[in-house]
Design a protein around this motif. Sequence first.
Motif, PDB file in Angstrom:
ATOM      1  N   GLY A 380       1.982 -12.149   5.775  1.00 38.10           N
ATOM      2  CA  GLY A 380       1.109 -11.588   4.747  1.00 38.10           C
ATOM      3  C   GLY A 380       1.692 -11.786   3.351  1.00 38.10           C
ATOM      4  O   GLY A 380       2.807 -11.372   3.082  1.00 38.10           O
ATOM      5  N   GLY A 381       0.929 -12.427   2.478  1.00 42.64           N
ATOM      6  CA  GLY A 381       1.366 -12.651   1.097  1.00 42.64           C
ATOM      7  C   GLY A 381       2.277 -13.836   0.897  1.00 42.64           C
ATOM      8  O   GLY A 381       2.681 -14.132  -0.232  1.00 42.64           O
ATOM      9  N   VAL A 382       2.642 -14.569   1.948  1.00 42.09           N
ATOM     10  CA  VAL A 382       3.504 -15.743   1.803  1.00 42.09           C
ATOM     11  C   VAL A 382       2.721 -16.853   1.104  1.00 42.09           C
ATOM     12  O   VAL A 382       1.626 -17.219   1.537  1.00 42.09           O
ATOM     13  CB  VAL A 382       4.005 -16.229   3.186  1.00 42.09           C
ATOM     14  N   ARG A 383       3.290 -17.392   0.023  1.00 42.70           N
ATOM     15  CA  ARG A 383       2.584 -18.457  -0.705  1.00 42.70           C
ATOM     16  C   ARG A 383       3.522 -19.622  -1.045  1.00 42.70           C
ATOM     17  O   ARG A 383       3.165 -20.516  -1.788  1.00 42.70           O
ATOM     18  CB  ARG A 383       1.943 -17.907  -1.966  1.00 42.70           C
ATOM     19  N   ASP A 384       4.734 -19.570  -0.509  1.00 44.39           N
ATOM     20  CA  ASP A 384       5.729 -20.603  -0.804  1.00 44.39           C
ATOM     21  C   ASP A 384       6.056 -21.344   0.489  1.00 44.39           C
ATOM     22  O   ASP A 384       6.391 -20.732   1.502  1.00 44.39           O
ATOM     23  CB  ASP A 384       6.994 -19.926  -1.364  1.00 44.39           C
ATOM     24  N   GLU A 385       5.960 -22.674   0.454  1.00 45.57           N
ATOM     25  CA  GLU A 385       6.230 -23.481   1.653  1.00 45.57           C
ATOM     26  C   GLU A 385       7.643 -23.254   2.187  1.00 45.57           C
ATOM     27  O   GLU A 385       7.878 -23.276   3.390  1.00 45.57           O
ATOM     28  CB  GLU A 385       6.032 -24.961   1.311  1.00 45.57           C
ATOM     29  N   SER A 386       8.588 -23.014   1.278  1.00 48.04           N
ATOM     30  CA  SER A 386       9.980 -22.831   1.708  1.00 48.04           C
ATOM     31  C   SER A 386      10.174 -21.551   2.518  1.00 48.04           C
ATOM     32  O   SER A 386      11.174 -21.389   3.204  1.00 48.04           O
ATOM     33  CB  SER A 386      10.919 -22.821   0.493  1.00 48.04           C
ATOM     34  N   GLU A 387       9.207 -20.618   2.461  1.00 43.80           N
ATOM     35  CA  GLU A 387       9.273 -19.428   3.317  1.00 43.80           C
ATOM     36  C   GLU A 387       9.178 -19.820   4.788  1.00 43.80           C
ATOM     37  O   GLU A 387       9.689 -19.144   5.667  1.00 43.80           O
ATOM     38  CB  GLU A 387       8.136 -18.456   2.971  1.00 43.80           C
ATOM     39  N   ILE A 388       8.477 -20.934   5.053  1.00 38.49           N
ATOM     40  CA  ILE A 388       8.318 -21.422   6.426  1.00 38.49           C
ATOM     41  C   ILE A 388       9.408 -22.433   6.756  1.00 38.49           C
ATOM     42  O   ILE A 388      10.084 -22.333   7.778  1.00 38.49           O
ATOM     43  CB  ILE A 388       6.933 -22.083   6.619  1.00 38.49           C
ATOM     44  N   ARG A 389       9.607 -23.417   5.891  1.00 35.41           N
ATOM     45  CA  ARG A 389      10.536 -24.526   6.163  1.00 35.41           C
ATOM     46  C   ARG A 389      11.953 -24.285   5.662  1.00 35.41           C
ATOM     47  O   ARG A 389      12.846 -25.071   5.958  1.00 35.41           O
ATOM     48  CB  ARG A 389      10.009 -25.805   5.507  1.00 35.41           C
ATOM     49  N   GLY A 390      12.167 -23.239   4.878  1.00 35.86           N
ATOM     50  CA  GLY A 390      13.507 -22.995   4.345  1.00 35.86           C
ATOM     51  C   GLY A 390      13.750 -23.753   3.044  1.00 35.86           C
ATOM     52  O   GLY A 390      12.977 -24.626   2.648  1.00 35.86           O
ATOM     53  N   HIS A 391      14.843 -23.400   2.356  1.00 35.31           N
ATOM     54  CA  HIS A 391      15.217 -24.054   1.106  1.00 35.31           C
ATOM     55  C   HIS A 391      16.266 -25.129   1.382  1.00 35.31           C
ATOM     56  O   HIS A 391      17.052 -25.005   2.324  1.00 35.31           O
ATOM     57  CB  HIS A 391      15.820 -23.037   0.124  1.00 35.31           C
TER      58      HIS A 391
END
Length: 773
Positions: A380-391
Amino acid sequence: MADNEIIVPLLPLRGLLVYPTMVLHLDVGRDKSVQALEKAMVEDHLIFLTTQKDISLDEPGEDDIYKMGTLTKVKQMLKLPNGTIRVLVEGLNRAEINAFYDNDTHFSAKLEVYEDSPEKEIEHQALMRTLLEYFEQYIKMSKKISSETFSSTSDIEEPGRLADIIASHLPLKLKEKQEILETIDVKKRLSRVIEIINNEKEVLNLEKKIGQRVKRSMERTQKEYYLREQMKAIQKELGDKEGKTGEIAQLTEKIDDTGMPEHVKETAFKELDRYEKVPSSSAESAVIRNYIDWLVSIPWSKATKDDLNIHKAEKILDREHHGLEKVKERVLEYLAVQQLTNSLKGPILCLAGPPGVGKTSLAKSIASSMNRNFVRVSLGGVRDESEIRGHRRTYVGAMPGRIIQGMKKAATVNPVFLIDEIDKMSNDFRGDPSSAMLEVLDPEQNHNFSDHYIEEAYDLSKVMFIATANNLATIPGPLRDRMEIISIAGYTEIEKLHIAKDHLLIRQLNEHGLQKSQLQIRDDALMSIIRLYTRESGVRSLERQLASICRKTAKIIVSGEKKRVIVNEKNIVDFLGKPIFHYGQAELEDQVGVATGLAYTTVGGDTLQIEVSLSPGKGKLVLTGKLGDVMKESAQAAFSYVRSKTEELNIDANFHEKHDIHIHVPEGAVPKDGPSAGITIATALISALTGRPIRKEVGMTGEITLRGRVLPIGGLKEKSLSAHRAGLTKIILPKDNEKDIDDIPESVRNELEFVLVSHVDEVLEHALAGDKA
């Protein structure tokens, strides 16, 4: 050239060979050998020495010795105290056995003796010079032969003798020495010795290089050892007992124990080597350490063993969840196929439905029924790809994405992984996280999932992913396509009653420290709470109302007013106050122009009173009640149908020129939309125009066409439950919805009469009562 044949005693040698012109001591101990020596001493001191092929034999025969040997002269013989005889012999000539004699006391042989030719050719001289040059180089490289040996050798003028002497100084195997002894031709003998000495030089060169390399390696190792010991001493002085040394040992052990693939292990050890060399004060040291910690904390091979007992799983699901039959059936199907194949890829299920229907708790039950670990990640509220794939590790504060973080929490490679609120993801300039989720949720790709931080492929194919969503419309098409959608529409009142009794009330009693004997809520009170104090698809508000009753009960018991509280339909107001909601109820008598429709809402079903009134005017059609566009169009369609059927319905053909028609749906503050009110509006309109009342016990639902056909609708289960709750006994529904009747609970189905219609004429036949007023 061959000389005359002679017969002499024969002495077999073990691991030793004598060349012509050589003088050496021998120790002789075997009986036959001693007898041969004594025989030689009695005669002309000549004895034939040849070598045994197998040195382990104590009593060799004719086949166990080489044919070619050396005719020697015994110079001296000395008996030693231990019985052994030490003898000094001098080699004379090569000789070959023509006949072998095994006497009782000793061996003897008839020999053909060979002498080297005294003639010296130019080629002999060239070969001798080459041989001496190579021998000199060999002595310098070997350093095992003294320079005096070379001086004495260089004075030899006979080519054959030179070859023999040099061969005797080389570290050759017995077979190679025998080969030279058997070479009669002097040129060939010189050439063979040159070849052998050249090979020995190459071997010495290689030995030298290897020795230098080993020495350098030893020097480096000794240096590193010395520096490490110094480092330990410094760390000890500073108070850091172990320092990095103990830490490196622990990390090495962890890397070996994780069971990670070889290519990942190689990366881990490479990073560990870097970590060991980088100073602890460096910022890079912390980055590398953090990366290694993540690599060893992710599960690579550890898995829980699936409990594939389908009957046990069914019991767990039924015990913890009432209803939700389709979801349970899908999970049991997966377990059954897994039991047969043991290789099925993890399914990607998406539980779609309103809040509070138990999507998350159902996922926990699935994990429990399969004996798998459970992990939940909310998007919920995730809008950054790096939240899924990491930095990427180049960024400050970099870390893996939510998927890898979840796997770390799960601690096994095959958990049940709940991705909560997958419909609440958004995107902006930082990327589209829903696109990153495609790889996670694609069974054909997720065996090779790539996280930007970990950088190594990670296998997610053994994970059972379960996603939850409230609204499928906000999930992008490609992502929705990768999931198996299972809709959970909500609970019926009967299901809510069972859930409240079997689960919610028990949990609230435990949380509030109450015993079952201290609080009893009767079924009629629970039904009142469901109908009058909550309006939802799930059971969250219901649980909050039960918690409120528990709090008040706790106060009553603690204050000493009562020891036991019973809540029923009459005293529920004392605990929860006046009812918050009301529900539609059947009319008390048949009325003209008022039809009961059935509606589907996000919180279940409800009844809808549709009113039509006529007033003098010029045919104006007024629609009120906050209707949506689709519902307005349904009213227009019903109006047009009635106008086209005035003659059949016995209605004044010019009614629209004499009357204004007002269609109203009560509860004007609540938005209403949908096509399923079509036949209800048409029935109410015809009733108003003909004056015939509509039966009070009849509810209806269905879409209408301009020709009067009745089309199918959705949400029949919820609509039927609302009709039953309102006290209706007959439901008119489209014929095409006959298949949906089986979804209605049996207890409700038995108390309702379902009338299947395909045309408005059939609707009127069942809905209208009496003759024209």
